[in-house]
Design a protein around this motif. Structure first.
Motif, mmCIF file in Angstrom:
data_model
loop_
_atom_site.group_PDB
_atom_site.id
_atom_site.type_symbol
_atom_site.label_atom_id
_atom_site.label_comp_id
_atom_site.label_asym_id
_atom_site.label_seq_id
_atom_site.Cartn_x
_atom_site.Cartn_y
_atom_site.Cartn_z
ATOM 1 N N ALA A 27 45.235 21.288 -19.919
ATOM 2 C CA ALA A 27 45.261 20.131 -19.035
ATOM 3 C C ALA A 27 45.801 20.442 -17.648
ATOM 4 O O ALA A 27 45.929 19.541 -16.823
ATOM 5 C CB ALA A 27 46.089 19.025 -19.670
ATOM 6 N N GLN A 37 43.054 15.313 -15.633
ATOM 7 C CA GLN A 37 42.770 15.862 -16.956
ATOM 8 C C GLN A 37 43.926 15.588 -17.911
ATOM 9 O O GLN A 37 43.721 15.212 -19.069
ATOM 10 C CB GLN A 37 42.516 17.367 -16.846
ATOM 11 C CG GLN A 37 41.817 17.971 -18.040
ATOM 12 C CD GLN A 37 41.239 19.334 -17.724
ATOM 13 O OE1 GLN A 37 41.117 19.719 -16.562
ATOM 14 N NE2 GLN A 37 40.862 20.075 -18.741
ATOM 15 N N LEU A 85 34.368 22.488 -22.961
ATOM 16 C CA LEU A 85 35.451 21.956 -22.134
ATOM 17 C C LEU A 85 36.118 23.110 -21.398
ATOM 18 O O LEU A 85 36.167 24.240 -21.899
ATOM 19 C CB LEU A 85 36.480 21.229 -22.992
ATOM 20 C CG LEU A 85 35.995 20.036 -23.831
ATOM 21 C CD1 LEU A 85 37.181 19.410 -24.561
ATOM 22 C CD2 LEU A 85 35.265 19.018 -22.993
ATOM 23 N N THR A 140 43.823 11.909 -18.849
ATOM 24 C CA THR A 140 42.747 11.605 -19.801
ATOM 25 C C THR A 140 43.125 12.030 -21.209
ATOM 26 O O THR A 140 42.933 11.273 -22.170
ATOM 27 C CB THR A 140 41.445 12.311 -19.380
ATOM 28 O OG1 THR A 140 41.067 11.848 -18.089
ATOM 29 C CG2 THR A 140 40.330 12.033 -20.360
ATOM 30 N N LEU A 161 35.970 15.006 -19.524
ATOM 31 C CA LEU A 161 36.748 16.170 -19.121
ATOM 32 C C LEU A 161 35.840 17.197 -18.451
ATOM 33 O O LEU A 161 34.625 17.186 -18.661
ATOM 34 C CB LEU A 161 37.429 16.792 -20.348
ATOM 35 C CG LEU A 161 38.478 15.912 -21.046
ATOM 36 C CD1 LEU A 161 38.813 16.462 -22.426
ATOM 37 C CD2 LEU A 161 39.731 15.789 -20.195
#
Length: 384
Positions: A178, A4, A243, A7, A30
């Protein structure tokens, strides 16, 4: 480095990199929790298409409408009058069934869910301390602070929402998203700087605290609660998604993925006082209170975003332009707008990927205020 984290780093947010290929597919890049289309989908009726203006006025200058549409990497422009589509245009990777990242437009959805949770008795009242519901560190920013102050971005938390500064607090919040800790851990440890209820300092951490409030008060995920209380009754026609952080908590301050047509339904819901086709989805008084800046530090020109004052005022996670038209807007970075003008019976959605956003902390690259002028020109065309 987690997948994550990798990305997010590859996206190059706030670096000037084009984002239109990313903002339409973040839900596939994600971790997410899905929102499913309503069992009673509401399709907008389509009316006569209005011509949009060639120019608009901003900062004493006459500007090209088309240049701004293109220059801010606009993916969707949707204009509704009385719940009827009067203009719809897509560009780049946008489309009527293409989900787009909300950025901070998500904050206004979270506010609606807080209002519903209050009406249902899950939250006793917004003058309760948010720490009665959300675990926080003793003496930290949200310890003893009223839910009202958090709704109005007036929690007193130390914060810098400067997207051009990689050391600012908003980037630390992104790091928590993240996998560097969790969003709930981040909320628990935010530091207090000012007396609550004295200064409006735009703070994405405040919204994340409100999401934790909804989750703790209802004992449900934010997605699950939103599915029942907004997505289903508003007749959302396309799949959506939130998300998630590494712990499975929704990225409530920015992580909602929906289509332009479905984003517009929140604007129309609030334009109609929280009522949707005879069903009071959000309490009418909550809607009224949400879109009025009710203290001097909330008035247009007073809220602080990053290093500057913002020309709009602030309510319960809604922005309020100056003037007497009763306008209000959900606004996100990269120029995401759900803008409502009740006097024109209008809701306008602009979804964008303005590549210059956040490369500085100034209007010259971010175009927040200019987007407001651009949308007002659209509404004036509707009036005429």
């Amino acid at each position: 480095m987690t997948d994550q984290t990798s990305t997010l780093a590859e996206l190059g947010l706030f670096t000037g990199a084009p984002q239109h290929d990313n903002f339409c597919r973040l839900g596939s890049l994600l971790p997410t929790r899905e929102l499913t289309p309503s069992s009673t989908p509401h399709q907008w009726r389509t009316g006569d298409t209005i011509d949009l203006p060639d120019t608009y006025e901003f900062a004493g200058e006459t500007k090209s409408f088309e240049d701004f549409f293109v220059g801010t990497d606009t993916a969707a422009l949707l204009v509704l009058e009385d719940g009827v589509i009067r203009h719809e245009r897509y560009a780049l990777t946008g489309g009527p069934e293409v989900p787009w990242i909300s950025m901070s437009v998500a904050k206004s959805f979270v506010s609606a869910l807080v209002g519903i949770a209050v009406a249902e008795g899950h939250i006793k009242g917004i003058d309760d301390p948010i720490s009665d519901y959300v675990p926080v560190n003793p003496g930290s920013a949200y310890d003893g602070v009223s839910i009202r102050n958090v709704l109005q971005m007036s929690s007193g938390a130390r914060w810098n929402e400067d997207y051009s500064d990689p050391t600012s607090d908003v980037f630390q919040l992104n790091a928590a998203m993240a996998g560097v800790g969790t969003l709930d851990d981040f909320v628990a440890g935010v530091i207090r700087e000012n007396e609550p209820g004295t200064l409006c300092r735009y703070n994405s951490g405040d919204t994340q605290a409100l999401a934790s409030l909804v989750v703790r008060a209802t004992n449900r995920s934010l997605t699950d609660y939103m599915q029942e209380k907004l997505y289903e009754p508003l007749g959302m026609t396309s799949p959506g998604a939130w998300l998630l952080d590494a712990a499975g908590m929704e990225v409530a301050f920015a992580g909602l993925n929906m289509t332009a047509r479905d984003f517009a339904k929140l604007g129309e819901l609030y334009r109609n006082g929280g009522e949707w086709h005879g069903n009071q989805v959000v309490p009418e008084q909550w809607v009224r209170d949400s879109v009025v800046p009710d203290a001097p530090y909330l008035q247009p020109g007073q809220p602080i975003v990053g290093t500057h004052r913002f020309e709009f005022g602030y309510g319960y996670q809604w922005w309020i332009p100056a003037g007497d038209r009763g306008e209000f807007s959900a606004i996100g970075v990269y120029n995401q707008f759900v803008y409502v003008d009740p006097t024109a019976n209008a809701t306008v959605v602009k979804l964008s990927s303005n590549r210059t956003y956040g490369t500085t902390d100034s209007e010259s690259t971010n175009h927040d205020h200019e987007t407001g002028a651009f949308i007002r020109a659209v509404i004036n065309a509707l009036r005429n």
